[in-house]
Enzyme design. Structure first.
Site, mmCIF file in Angstrom:
data_model
loop_
_atom_site.group_PDB
_atom_site.id
_atom_site.type_symbol
_atom_site.label_atom_id
_atom_site.label_comp_id
_atom_site.label_asym_id
_atom_site.label_seq_id
_atom_site.Cartn_x
_atom_site.Cartn_y
_atom_site.Cartn_z
ATOM 1 N N ARG A 76 -46.208 -13.685 -29.334
ATOM 2 C CA ARG A 76 -46.861 -12.757 -30.255
ATOM 3 C C ARG A 76 -48.291 -13.135 -30.615
ATOM 4 N NH1 ARG A 76 -42.383 -13.079 -34.727
ATOM 5 N NH2 ARG A 76 -42.370 -15.194 -33.904
ATOM 6 N N SER A 77 -48.510 -14.361 -31.060
ATOM 7 C CA SER A 77 -49.862 -14.708 -31.522
ATOM 8 C C SER A 77 -50.892 -14.751 -30.395
ATOM 9 C CB SER A 77 -49.865 -15.996 -32.346
ATOM 10 O OG SER A 77 -49.332 -17.080 -31.637
ATOM 11 N N CYS A 135 -47.579 -17.416 -34.840
ATOM 12 C CA CYS A 135 -46.161 -17.123 -34.644
ATOM 13 C C CYS A 135 -45.430 -18.461 -34.531
ATOM 14 C CB CYS A 135 -45.928 -16.207 -33.447
ATOM 15 S SG CYS A 135 -46.281 -16.912 -31.818
#
Length: 154
Positions: A13-14, A7
């Site tokens: 997110r990641s 991300c």
């Protein structure tokens, strides 16, 4: 199989995707056969832990992000990882620009790969709590698809 989630800053997110897939792999007893990591296309948060809101949302669902530390994507990642999955189109474009000509890793958009109706995992950073819950919903569905793909490659 070696999987890298990417991300923008590697704090929402990641790392969430990394923790979710790690738990899914452990539950399926595939964790010894899968290397999972995450990174960001930017370096703003390098060395820092994930966003506390991401950690709290993940913890409510049984995922632990506490040991993860942000890092930036490096050229060697394109050789080291079999599959590099971007969280959105902007990061996919950035990865395509960074990708060395001799790279071995397959590059794709995480959700699009599993045809889940939405191509991108939206960035919850500037929003409220519900954004982190939505991210988890999407990532859990994507991680289930990825785990099925990994099982199929065995």
């Amino acid at each position: 199989m070696k999987v890298l989630f990417v991300c923008m800053g590697n704090i929402c997110r990641s790392p969430t995707a990394e923790a979710v897939l790690r738990k899914y792999a452990q539950d399926a007893q595939l964790d010894s056969r899968i290397t999972i990591d995450s990174a960001g296309t930017g370096d703003w948060h390098a060395g820092k832990g994930p966003d506390q809101r991401a950690c709290q949302a993940a913890a409510r669902r049984g995922y632990d992000l506490s040991a993860l530390r942000a890092r930036q994507v490096i050229a060697e990642d394109f050789q080291r990882f079999d599959l590099i999955l971007a969280m959105d189109y902007d990061n996919l474009k950035r990865l395509e620009a960074l990708r060395p000509a001799d790279s071995n890793g397959e590059l794709d958009l995480f959700l699009r790969r599993y045809k889940l109706g939405s191509d991108a995992v939206p960035d919850p950073y500037y929003g409220g709590e519900d954004g982190f819950e939505q991210v988890l919903d999407l990532i859990e569905r994507g991680a289930a698809g990825l785990l099925d793909e990994i099982r199929g490659r065995q």
